[in-house]
Scaffold this motif. Structure first.
Motif, short mmCIF file in Angstrom:
data_model
loop_
_atom_site.label_atom_id
_atom_site.label_comp_id
_atom_site.label_asym_id
_atom_site.label_seq_id
_atom_site.Cartn_x
_atom_site.Cartn_y
_atom_site.Cartn_z
N GLY A 1 0.80 -1.21 0.00
CA GLY A 1 0.00 0.00 0.00
C GLY A 1 0.84 1.26 0.00
O GLY A 1 0.52 2.24 -0.69
N PHE A 2 1.91 1.26 0.77
CA PHE A 2 2.78 2.44 0.85
C PHE A 2 3.41 2.72 -0.51
O PHE A 2 3.40 3.86 -0.99
N GLU A 3 3.95 1.69 -1.13
CA GLU A 3 4.62 1.87 -2.42
C GLU A 3 3.64 2.30 -3.52
O GLU A 3 3.96 3.13 -4.37
N ILE B 1 12.01 8.44 -6.59
CA ILE B 1 11.71 7.37 -5.65
C ILE B 1 11.98 6.04 -6.34
O ILE B 1 11.81 5.90 -7.56
N HIS B 2 12.41 5.07 -5.57
CA HIS B 2 12.72 3.72 -6.06
C HIS B 2 11.82 2.75 -5.29
O HIS B 2 11.92 2.66 -4.07
N LEU B 3 10.96 2.05 -6.00
CA LEU B 3 9.92 1.24 -5.36
C LEU B 3 10.34 -0.22 -5.21
O LEU B 3 11.12 -0.74 -6.02
N GLY C 1 14.54 1.31 -0.21
CA GLY C 1 14.46 0.88 1.17
C GLY C 1 13.15 1.10 1.91
O GLY C 1 13.07 0.82 3.10
N HIS C 2 12.11 1.60 1.23
CA HIS C 2 10.86 1.87 1.95
C HIS C 2 10.35 0.63 2.68
O HIS C 2 9.94 0.69 3.84
N GLY C 3 10.34 -0.50 1.99
CA GLY C 3 9.83 -1.73 2.58
C GLY C 3 10.63 -2.19 3.78
O GLY C 3 10.07 -2.65 4.78
N HIS C 4 11.95 -2.06 3.70
CA HIS C 4 12.82 -2.46 4.81
C HIS C 4 12.47 -1.64 6.06
O HIS C 4 12.35 -2.17 7.16
#
Length: 328
Positions: free
Chosen positions: A28-30, A46-48, A75-78
């Protein structure tokens, strides 16, 4: 099986639901970040990590709060999987003052030491020496913390990566090297720059274990990472975990992806950790169709609230431009 993998959680279904919730949160965030970027709400790039949710969630759930992660430009998911606040993350992507870095770091520099996120960064391969430093700190202090470094196969040929693995092996540091082999290094297919089928094979050269897992299967990722973390925590030194995964998006949002095949561009969701979980695990662990709908709704609200928070946050005043700058 889950009870054996995570003895601190008594109910198998609780852990399964947590894994599922966290994957949906990242998804959802990505997805929201991509939309906001296309709408012009976000500066910079941004890199998804769409398609790689099982890697972040499986690896981070094997860690304790006091353990560390070092991340990458993707790195958003991390960060989310380790416990970072979606609101502060989204505000940072918007360049707002309420973001983790007051809007001055952006997508590639999110950090929250309070939950063990030592930072994403835009230097390819740099996550490994940072994690080695954190692991050395833990070893010297004797506090039993473990560091985990995320990196991609594109970084695997960098000199600093080999140096980090070498010194970690020599000193038996409590560190896990986690390679997300997502098929592409920027615009280059795996086979054009990796002479071996499995990055994990390189661990043998340094004298520590290497294992390759299915990056679509969050349970397998969790199980093997937990073994590596336990080994590190018990003073046995590093492990290299390689997860074979797939990057749905381009190198950056807006990348035309001309280097991908037509089949892959038409159906990137053929590799989908969320669907894989729903198909293979939901029934086994008592996750009903109603539970799935509830989890979707819950994570959607979290992300919606994060976007609203970011939109309402203000930009930093120009007079603060030199704040927190330590070298002219």
């Amino acid at each position: 099986m889950i009870r054996e993998m995570c003895p601190d959680i008594d109910d198998n279904s609780i852990l399964a639901k947590k894994l599922y919730h966290n994957m949906l949160l990242i998804r959802g965030f990505e997805t929201a970040a991509a939309k906001q970027y296309r709408d012009g709400s976000m500066p910079g790039f941004i890199h998804l990590s769409l398609g790689q949710e099982a890697c972040a969630v499986g690896a981070c759930l094997a860690l304790k709060k006091e353990d560390y992660i070092t991340s990458t430009h993707r790195g958003h998911g991390h960060c989310l999987a380790k416990g970072a606040d979606p609101k502060l993350m989204m505000a940072e992507l918007f360049g707002k003052s309420d973001g983790y870095c007051k809007g001055r770091g952006g997508s590639m520099h999110i950090a929250d030491p309070s939950v063990g996120v030592l930072g994403a960064n835009g230097i390819v391969g740099q996550s490994l020496p940072l994690a080695v430093g954190a692991a050395l700190t833990a070893q010297v202090k004797g506090n039993s913390s473990v560091a985990l470094a995320f990196f991609g196969e594109g970084a695997s040929g960098a000199g600093v990566v080999h140096e980090a693995m070498n010194i970690a092996a020599i000193w038996s540091l409590p560190v896990v090297f986690f390679c997300e082999a997502n098929r592409y290094a920027e615009l280059s297919p795996y086979e054009t720059h990796c002479p071996i089928d499995k990055i994990s094979q390189r661990a043998t050269s340094y004298g520590f274990p290497g294992v390759t897992v299915n990056g679509e299967d969050v349970m397998e990722v969790y199980r093997e990472t937990e073994k590596a973390v336990a080994r590190a925590r018990n003073g046995k030194g590093p492990t290299l975990v390689e997860a074979k995964t797939m990057r749905w998006s381009g190198h950056y949002e807006g990348d035309p992806q001309k280097y991908k095949s037509a089949a892959e561009l038409e159906n990137p969701q053929s590799f989908d950790p969320v669907s894989f979980f729903e198909k293979n695990y939901s029934a086994d662990y008592g996750i009903s169709a109603s539970d799935i709908r509830t989890t979707y709704a819950r994570t959607e609200k979290i992300i919606k609230d994060a976007v609203i928070f970011a939109e309402k946050s203000s930009l930093s005043p120009s007079k603060n431009i030199f704040n927190d700058v330590y070298a002219p």
